[in-house]
Structures are given as structure tokens and as C-alpha cells.
Design a protein around this motif. Sequence first.
Motif, PDB file in Angstrom:
ATOM      1  N   SER A  84      34.911  47.746  30.511  1.00 21.56           N
ATOM      2  CA  SER A  84      34.855  46.276  30.330  1.00 21.56           C
ATOM      3  C   SER A  84      33.457  45.866  31.155  1.00 21.56           C
ATOM      4  O   SER A  84      33.095  44.658  31.022  1.00 21.56           O
ATOM      5  N   ASP A  85      33.213  46.585  32.200  1.00 20.92           N
ATOM      6  CA  ASP A  85      32.015  46.177  33.011  1.00 20.92           C
ATOM      7  C   ASP A  85      30.587  46.360  32.160  1.00 20.92           C
ATOM      8  O   ASP A  85      29.503  45.519  32.791  1.00 20.92           O
ATOM      9  N   GLY A 143      39.491  49.196  30.190  1.00 14.92           N
ATOM     10  CA  GLY A 143      39.613  48.692  31.820  1.00 14.92           C
ATOM     11  C   GLY A 143      39.438  49.399  32.912  1.00 14.92           C
ATOM     12  O   GLY A 143      38.733  50.601  32.586  1.00 14.92           O
ATOM     13  N   MET A 144      39.361  48.896  33.751  1.00 13.24           N
ATOM     14  CA  MET A 144      38.846  49.449  35.017  1.00 13.24           C
ATOM     15  C   MET A 144      40.025  50.317  35.734  1.00 13.24           C
ATOM     16  O   MET A 144      41.173  49.961  35.837  1.00 13.24           O
ATOM     17  N   ASP A 181      43.779  47.306  33.382  1.00 13.05           N
ATOM     18  CA  ASP A 181      43.144  47.560  34.732  1.00 13.05           C
ATOM     19  C   ASP A 181      44.548  48.240  35.631  1.00 13.05           C
ATOM     20  O   ASP A 181      45.423  47.820  35.491  1.00 13.05           O
ATOM     21  N   TRP A 182      44.342  49.552  36.044  1.00 16.46           N
ATOM     22  CA  TRP A 182      45.433  50.033  36.623  1.00 16.46           C
ATOM     23  C   TRP A 182      44.802  50.986  37.928  1.00 16.46           C
ATOM     24  O   TRP A 182      43.562  51.082  38.058  1.00 16.46           O
ATOM     25  N   GLU A 183      45.762  51.562  38.785  1.00 18.63           N
ATOM     26  CA  GLU A 183      45.356  52.128  40.001  1.00 18.63           C
ATOM     27  C   GLU A 183      45.840  53.699  39.861  1.00 18.63           C
ATOM     28  O   GLU A 183      46.998  53.940  39.551  1.00 18.63           O
ATOM     29  N   GLY A 224      37.815  56.884  36.376  1.00 22.99           N
ATOM     30  CA  GLY A 224      37.498  55.724  35.689  1.00 22.99           C
ATOM     31  C   GLY A 224      36.447  55.999  34.584  1.00 22.99           C
ATOM     32  O   GLY A 224      36.879  55.674  33.318  1.00 22.99           O
ATOM     33  N   LYS A 276      38.394  48.554  42.588  1.00 16.66           N
ATOM     34  CA  LYS A 276      37.750  49.382  41.316  1.00 16.66           C
ATOM     35  C   LYS A 276      37.078  50.434  41.937  1.00 16.66           C
ATOM     36  O   LYS A 276      36.230  50.649  42.643  1.00 16.66           O
TER      37      LYS A 276
END
Length: 409
Positions: free
Chosen positions: A247-248, A278-279, A322-324, A54, A286
Motif C-alpha cells: 500500500s505504500d 496492507g502493511m 494492516d496487522w502485527e 512484510g 510498520k
Amino acid sequence: MHAWPASEVPALPDKGRDLRIHDTATDGLVTLDPGPVARIYVCGITPYDATHIGHAATYNAFDLVQRVWLDTKRQVHYVQNVTDVDDPLLERAARDDIDWVALAEKETALFREDMTALRMLPPQHYIGAVEAIPGIVPLVERLRDAGAAYELEGDIYFSVESDPNFGKVSRLDAAAMRLLSAERGGDPDRPGKKNPLDPMLWMAAREGEPSWDGGSLGRGRPGWHIECVAIALDHLGMGFDIQGGGSDLAFPHHEMGASHAQVLTGEFPMAKAYVHAGMVALHGEKMSKSKGNLVFVSTLRREGVDPAAIRLALLAHHYRADWEWTDQVLQDALARLDRWRAAVSRPDGPPAETLVAQMREALANDLDAPAALAAVDRWAALQQERGGTDEGAPGVVSRAVDALLGVAL
């Protein structure tokens, strides 16, 4: 505090396009025209654990920003901080029975190694919170003396109501801000505050915790937001081009920092664009240190994963998405790296001018790295299918991928 060594960025013919990027404060695309020197501030790590994917995704996004600007033949003035004293760091040090300074130094050194391996361009100024304290104290005193800050049981708080532009970065309502404040290091429920959202500027010394001479503030240590403000104003001034981070950080960190700076200077805005990455998730959540669901860059490197493949895995996703992270993401990146290296290893190939133009266009359009990767994929596929007669093409492609994407072929 020193940064990490810079990898050489090849110069490409002609020059690239001006960057058009999404600004959180306006929720739209803005075209930035920085002048001869582009100015960017990116919030750095709190060094209580190793660099995870991340983190790497965030710094990759702002590395692309630098590369787009360098390709327009501009200089880049890049500043990044290290929050080398904060509650999470002190808590981890206490848990592991290690000196907090030693922990911060160890993890910061590992972060530098990871950034070097991933070929992230370093900041010109890499500043720790501790070394910034002499510049932080006068800012807090100025805010207090101007009536924009107040004391509560020895702690100094910033009054968000002192900034008429408070809320314009994150565009959130008060209820949403209060929830996020509680989740992200604030103390909205503390009795005695003028506004639940008011953030701490200076924390009075606590027993068993590090503290510094704060002049008229008394002994203590700085709050999170004023740290970045002091560093940014010192090295970049107001109205710099991009304030960046995950983004946080849009709320509370960037919102509060903007208000601090705007009240201190009387100018608006602090940054021309607030840009947020993005996260990255793992197993459906997350990726975060608090949850422990992390994939560390250093672990992948120790396992023998080519850092260029790690970088390609990051580039395969738009920076705002946001993705994994999955094993398949890494396998796809390894396969892509093999295809590209095979394509540029031949003595000639299809012409590369169109490819370079497509890469430049994609990255200038809100850092669309997946589109840039797709353009290189198409060239590599043509090379595999029928080759070409342009003797310089593979070299041009290799240099373009290095200069614009930070991937060494």
C-alpha cells in the motif's frame, strides 16, 4: 536476471471463479476478465537487506492472484522487477564497506531462496533495473522531446501536469502527495522544479556513484518510477490486468508510473486494477528496513520454522489489512498446520467437494484467504470428530490447499 524455480500447482476438477478484487483507483471491487492470458506486474525488492515478513505478505497476496487465475484455466504472464541500483542500496553498501553490486546479488539470491521456500510462484520475467537501462533511456528521451520532461542541473524530471489523469491512482490531494513524496524518495523542496511533485526520470552522474551511458541524456542512472514503466511496457504492454505492490507504493510509485506510461502511449489506464497489500507491524510500528524492526523469513527458516507455517501465518490475515506479527501469530499457524496435516493423513474423510467450492468462492472474493482457511478448518474438525467414508477426500483437500493456497500438506 533469473527468477526462482516454480513449484508444481495441482490441477483441480472443473474450474474456479473469476477474480473480484479491490482497485485502489476506484476504491471499489472490480471483476477482472483477463481473457486466456492474465497479465500482472508486481513491484519487486530493492536488495539491500533480507526478505522480511512484510515483503512476504505482499508477495503472498499476488501469488494468490496467480493461483486464482490458474484455477480458471488461464495462463498467467507475471513480471517482477528488482531495483538493483538505488540510493538505499548504495548507502547500505557504503555503510558496510561492500561493493554495491555484490550486495545486490547477495540479497537477491537470498530473496529467491525465501520465495522458493514459501512456494511463491515465480515471474516469467524477472528484470533488474540495471539490465533495463537500454530500454529506459529511449523512454526518457521521448518524454523530454514531447515536452513532458525537462532538465534541471543535468537531471531530467517528468512534469506531472503533462498527464491529465495524474492523481487518479491514489486519489490524494496535492498536500497529501507532497508529504508522501518527501517521505518516500521524492524531492518536493528542490528549487527549480516546475511542480514540487515532479519525479526524477534520469539522475545525472554523481561523483563516486555508478552511472551509465544515457545517450543524449548524458551519463547517469534511471529514476525509480520509469524503471518499472519500461519493464512493464516491454513485457506486458498497456492495459494489463493488475499493477500490484504494498500500500505504500500507491503514491508516489504507482501514481507516477501510471502517468509516465499514459503520456508515453496516449492510452489510459496503464492497468485495469491497482491492487495494494496492507502493511505488517512489529511492536506497534510498520515493519521497515529504516526502523530496523524486522522479522526475516530467512531467520525463521534457520530457526527451523516450517515455511508452510510461515505461509499460513500470512494467509490468516486479509491481504489488504494492516496487522502485527507476534509470536502468537506464528504459534497459531504451527498449530493449524499440525491439524491440517493430521486430517489429510487419514485414508478417508468427509466429502471435500463443498470445501473446494468454498475455498474458490472465498479467494475469488477479493482474495479472502481467512475465509478459505476457515473452510479447511471446518473440514479438518469434522475429520477429527467423526471422520468419513470418502476415500478420496483427504487427497482432494491436500491438492486444493496446495493449488489454491500454496501450502504443501
